[in-house]
Write a protein that holds these residues in place. Structure first.
Motif, PDB file in Angstrom:
ATOM      1  N   LYS A   1      75.422  25.319 -34.319  1.00 40.02           N
ATOM      2  CA  LYS A   1      76.323  25.806 -33.285  1.00 40.02           C
ATOM      3  C   LYS A   1      75.830  27.120 -32.689  1.00 40.02           C
ATOM      4  N   VAL A   2      75.884  27.189 -31.362  1.00 37.73           N
ATOM      5  CA  VAL A   2      75.368  28.333 -30.617  1.00 37.73           C
ATOM      6  C   VAL A   2      76.486  28.966 -29.809  1.00 37.73           C
ATOM      7  N   ALA A   3      76.624  30.278 -29.918  1.00 36.27           N
ATOM      8  CA  ALA A   3      77.553  31.038 -29.079  1.00 36.27           C
ATOM      9  C   ALA A   3      76.761  31.750 -28.002  1.00 36.27           C
ATOM     10  N   LEU A   4      77.207  31.625 -26.772  1.00 32.26           N
ATOM     11  CA  LEU A   4      76.523  32.239 -25.632  1.00 32.26           C
ATOM     12  C   LEU A   4      77.356  33.403 -25.122  1.00 32.26           C
ATOM     13  N   LEU A   5      76.776  34.603 -25.142  1.00 31.93           N
ATOM     14  CA  LEU A   5      77.451  35.799 -24.639  1.00 31.93           C
ATOM     15  C   LEU A   5      76.889  36.124 -23.263  1.00 31.93           C
ATOM     16  N   GLY A   6      77.654  35.838 -22.235  1.00 32.01           N
ATOM     17  CA  GLY A   6      77.205  36.050 -20.865  1.00 32.01           C
ATOM     18  C   GLY A   6      76.848  34.736 -20.210  1.00 32.01           C
ATOM     19  N   CYS A   7      77.331  34.558 -18.973  1.00 31.48           N
ATOM     20  CA  CYS A   7      77.033  33.305 -18.275  1.00 31.48           C
ATOM     21  C   CYS A   7      76.727  33.595 -16.806  1.00 31.48           C
ATOM     22  N   GLY A   8      75.865  34.586 -16.607  1.00 27.54           N
ATOM     23  CA  GLY A   8      75.401  34.903 -15.266  1.00 27.54           C
ATOM     24  C   GLY A   8      74.207  34.047 -14.903  1.00 27.54           C
ATOM     25  N   VAL A   9      73.257  34.634 -14.197  1.00 32.43           N
ATOM     26  CA  VAL A   9      72.079  33.895 -13.738  1.00 32.43           C
ATOM     27  C   VAL A   9      71.308  33.309 -14.912  1.00 32.43           C
ATOM     28  N   VAL A  10      71.073  34.119 -15.934  1.00 28.56           N
ATOM     29  CA  VAL A  10      70.299  33.650 -17.082  1.00 28.56           C
ATOM     30  C   VAL A  10      71.155  32.781 -18.002  1.00 28.56           C
ATOM     31  N   GLY A  11      72.357  33.255 -18.325  1.00 29.54           N
ATOM     32  CA  GLY A  11      73.201  32.518 -19.257  1.00 29.54           C
ATOM     33  C   GLY A  11      73.533  31.122 -18.768  1.00 29.54           C
ATOM     34  N   SER A  12      73.858  30.976 -17.497  1.00 34.30           N
ATOM     35  CA  SER A  12      74.179  29.648 -16.961  1.00 34.30           C
ATOM     36  C   SER A  12      72.976  28.718 -17.031  1.00 34.30           C
ATOM     37  N   GLU A  13      71.781  29.272 -16.849  1.00 37.65           N
ATOM     38  CA  GLU A  13      70.577  28.449 -16.940  1.00 37.65           C
ATOM     39  C   GLU A  13      70.306  28.047 -18.389  1.00 37.65           C
ATOM     40  N   VAL A  14      70.575  28.953 -19.336  1.00 39.33           N
ATOM     41  CA  VAL A  14      70.438  28.601 -20.755  1.00 39.33           C
ATOM     42  C   VAL A  14      71.372  27.441 -21.093  1.00 39.33           C
ATOM     43  N   ALA A  15      72.632  27.524 -20.638  1.00 41.42           N
ATOM     44  CA  ALA A  15      73.595  26.457 -20.903  1.00 41.42           C
ATOM     45  C   ALA A  15      73.149  25.143 -20.273  1.00 41.42           C
ATOM     46  N   ARG A  16      72.619  25.211 -19.058  1.00 38.91           N
ATOM     47  CA  ARG A  16      72.178  23.990 -18.377  1.00 38.91           C
ATOM     48  C   ARG A  16      71.053  23.310 -19.137  1.00 38.91           C
ATOM     49  N   ILE A  17      70.048  24.108 -19.567  1.00 35.00           N
ATOM     50  CA  ILE A  17      68.912  23.526 -20.279  1.00 35.00           C
ATOM     51  C   ILE A  17      69.350  22.957 -21.628  1.00 35.00           C
TER      52      ILE A  17
ATOM     53  N   ARG B   1      83.509  33.789 -35.783  1.00 35.74           N
ATOM     54  CA  ARG B   1      84.061  32.506 -36.213  1.00 35.74           C
ATOM     55  C   ARG B   1      83.550  32.039 -37.580  1.00 35.74           C
ATOM     56  N   GLY B   2      82.340  32.392 -37.915  1.00 33.10           N
ATOM     57  CA  GLY B   2      81.816  32.006 -39.222  1.00 33.10           C
ATOM     58  C   GLY B   2      81.040  30.714 -39.220  1.00 33.10           C
ATOM     59  N   ASP B   3      81.292  29.833 -38.231  1.00 30.95           N
ATOM     60  CA  ASP B   3      80.534  28.579 -38.154  1.00 30.95           C
ATOM     61  C   ASP B   3      79.425  28.657 -37.115  1.00 30.95           C
ATOM     62  N   ILE B   4      79.255  29.825 -36.495  1.00 30.89           N
ATOM     63  CA  ILE B   4      78.209  30.001 -35.481  1.00 30.89           C
ATOM     64  C   ILE B   4      76.872  30.271 -36.181  1.00 30.89           C
ATOM     65  N   ASP B   5      75.864  29.492 -35.828  1.00 29.36           N
ATOM     66  CA  ASP B   5      74.536  29.651 -36.427  1.00 29.36           C
ATOM     67  C   ASP B   5      73.669  30.645 -35.672  1.00 29.36           C
ATOM     68  N   VAL B   6      73.733  30.607 -34.343  1.00 27.59           N
ATOM     69  CA  VAL B   6      72.908  31.492 -33.516  1.00 27.59           C
ATOM     70  C   VAL B   6      73.749  32.019 -32.353  1.00 27.59           C
ATOM     71  N   VAL B   7      73.667  33.321 -32.122  1.00 29.10           N
ATOM     72  CA  VAL B   7      74.308  33.948 -30.973  1.00 29.10           C
ATOM     73  C   VAL B   7      73.227  34.296 -29.948  1.00 29.10           C
ATOM     74  N   VAL B   8      73.419  33.866 -28.716  1.00 30.64           N
ATOM     75  CA  VAL B   8      72.505  34.195 -27.620  1.00 30.64           C
ATOM     76  C   VAL B   8      73.180  35.254 -26.771  1.00 30.64           C
ATOM     77  N   GLU B   9      72.592  36.453 -26.717  1.00 29.82           N
ATOM     78  CA  GLU B   9      73.177  37.584 -25.982  1.00 29.82           C
ATOM     79  C   GLU B   9      72.401  37.839 -24.704  1.00 29.82           C
ATOM     80  N   VAL B  10      73.048  37.585 -23.564  1.00 31.00           N
ATOM     81  CA  VAL B  10      72.411  37.831 -22.264  1.00 31.00           C
ATOM     82  C   VAL B  10      73.358  38.608 -21.356  1.00 31.00           C
ATOM     83  N   ILE B  11      74.209  39.479 -21.955  1.00 33.75           N
ATOM     84  CA  ILE B  11      75.122  40.279 -21.133  1.00 33.75           C
ATOM     85  C   ILE B  11      74.494  41.595 -20.710  1.00 33.75           C
ATOM     86  N   GLY B  12      73.498  42.091 -21.473  1.00 31.90           N
ATOM     87  CA  GLY B  12      72.806  43.314 -21.113  1.00 31.90           C
ATOM     88  C   GLY B  12      73.612  44.562 -21.439  1.00 31.90           C
ATOM     89  N   GLY B  13      72.979  45.734 -21.224  1.00 40.75           N
ATOM     90  CA  GLY B  13      73.637  47.007 -21.476  1.00 40.75           C
ATOM     91  C   GLY B  13      73.701  47.338 -22.960  1.00 40.75           C
TER      92      GLY B  13
END
Length: 446
Positions: free
Chosen positions: A7-23, A71-83
């Protein structure tokens, strides 16, 4: 293949995050085959939940990023919010709850990389950040893994696409800085506030990360000498062309000759047209790595943008997921050398100096004396004015001067320490016959 998905948690869904989700969605079967288990997007943290996000189940969207990474069941967090914040707190929380992290956050890694590595180590998690430097170009992993058995002596490159686009336009079209920046903004290469790019902050953060990895030592952002491109003029570009050079914003990380310290700096510089970096056009990036055994390696490609950056993120995601399945760990921080970071004044370089001087006998001799007093050797001199220097005139020769008036004197030095060259320029400013220092630029890549 394991049936329970990672399970993957995605932090941020801008230009990069939305493309990560699409792929992740469109290449789900391939990713599962490469990893050895399915990968599932378990949640997407955003600031504006009402926005329509094509291809993303609205049920996955949340504004509570902290709850998502806890959550505890998340295996990998992808952080693309910046700052810096809340990214730093979210990444640390992810480690504490057993998740590995993939980040594209160059600013945070440059400022707080050691603490993040320590947190990952303490909780047995991975920290990957290929996307933080040079977009899609594989650069971090080769330095951390492929070249880990070699000794890297220098990293030299173009790591900011916005500034490279601007300087390329100034070179190819004759545009001034402001005009080239306007074009970069219109085409989407420059942000509405381009300060981070044009003042060199973005490149400096990347230089800090690269130097730390390459030299196995800790380099913080405030230890990187930084100059932007806002003072580069069309006249500088023309002067570079007369020398057979072009102007690029370079990130330069190098060991001292005695190997006992390192320097990291970002600044515009003239490089010969024969150098491969001179041909890097538009918004592309390219980096040279000079290693003791491997020699000179060049990495080239798109350094920003949604798809290129997402490609780097997905590469890290696959690595982090594979490690989760096997119980292995990826490479952590390597800072065993603890080399001091020297000020840029100790770096060895060349200068191109353009002076506005009085056009009268003896001026060139006076200027040459200043260079000699500071131990800086002159390579070439060019004078333009009411009585331009005859072809072949030597430094110090009154044949290189004429009647009293205004003239432009261009001096290119041999290699010397940056401190000596800087002191020379300051001494030249104090001469009565020097009306002003029109520009000073380093010459690199020879």
């Amino acid at each position: 293949m394991r049936t329970r998905p990672l399970k993957v948690a995605l932090l941020g869904c801008g230009v990069v995050g939305s493309e990560v989700a699409r792929i992740m969605t469109t290449h789900a079967d391939d990713l599962a085959a490469r990893i050895g288990a399915p990968v599932e997007l378990a949640g997407v943290a955003v600031r504006r939940p009402g926005r329509v996000r094509a291809g993303i189940d609205p049920a996955l969207v949340t504004t509570d990023a902290t709850a998502l990474v806890k959550r505890g069941d998340i295996d990998v967090v992808v952080e693309v919010i910046g700052g810096i914040e809340p990214a730093r707190g979210l990444i640390t929380t992810a480690f504490e709850h057993g998740a590995s992290v993939v980040s594209a956050n160059k600013a945070l890694l440059a400022e707080d990389g050691p603490a993040l590595h320590q947190a990952a180590e303490a909780h047995g998690a991975d920290l990957y950040y290929e996307a933080a430097v040079a977009g899609a170009i594989p650069l971090v992993r080769p330095l951390r893994e492929s070249l880990v058995g070699d000794k890297v002596n220098r990293v030299l490159g173009i790591v900011n696409g916005t500034t490279n686009f601007i300087l390329d336009r100034m070179d190819t079209s004759g545009a001034g800085y402001a005009e080239a920046l306007d074009e970069a903004t219109a085409l989407g290469y420059a942000e509405a506030d381009p300060t981070a790019d044009v003042e060199g902050f973005d490149a400096a953060a990347k230089a800090a990360i690269l130097a730390g990895i390459a030299f196995h030592t800790r380099v913080s952002l405030d230890q990187v000498h930084r100059e932007g491109i806002t003072e580069v003029t069309a006249a500088d570009i023309r002067s570079a062309r007369r020398m057979g050079c072009t102007v690029k914003l370079l990130a330069i990380c190098e060991r001292a000759q005695d190997g006992n310290s390192v320097t990291a700096r970002v600044h515009p510089a003239m490089i010969p047209l024969s150098h491969p970096l001179a041909s890097v056009r538009e918004a592309y990036n390219a980096v040279f790595v000079e290693a003791e055994a491997a020699g000179r390696l060049m990495f080239y490609g798109p350094g920003a943008g949604g798809s290129p950056t997402a490609s780097a993120v997905l590469g890290d995601l696959v690595a982090a997921c594979r490690n989760k399945l096997s119980g292995a760990r990826g490479p952590g921080e390597s800072a065993y050398t603890q080399l001091p970071v020297s000020p840029t004044g100790q770096a060895v370089t060349r200068y191109h100096i353009s002076l506005d001087v009085s056009d009268k006998p003896g001026v060139l001799a006076q200027c040459a004396m200043v260079f000699a007093e500071h131990g800086v050797s002159i390579d070439t001199v060019r004078q333009q004015g009411k009585a331009a220097a005859p072809e072949g005139a030597q430094p110090g020769s009154d044949a290189a001067t004429g009647s009293d008036g205004e003239a432009s004197l261009v001096v290119v030095t041999h290699r010397a320490t940056d401190a000596a060259l800087s002191a020379t320029v300051e001494a030249l400013r104090k001469l009565d016959t020097v009306r002003g220092v029109a520009s000073t630029m380093r010459v690199e890549g020879e």
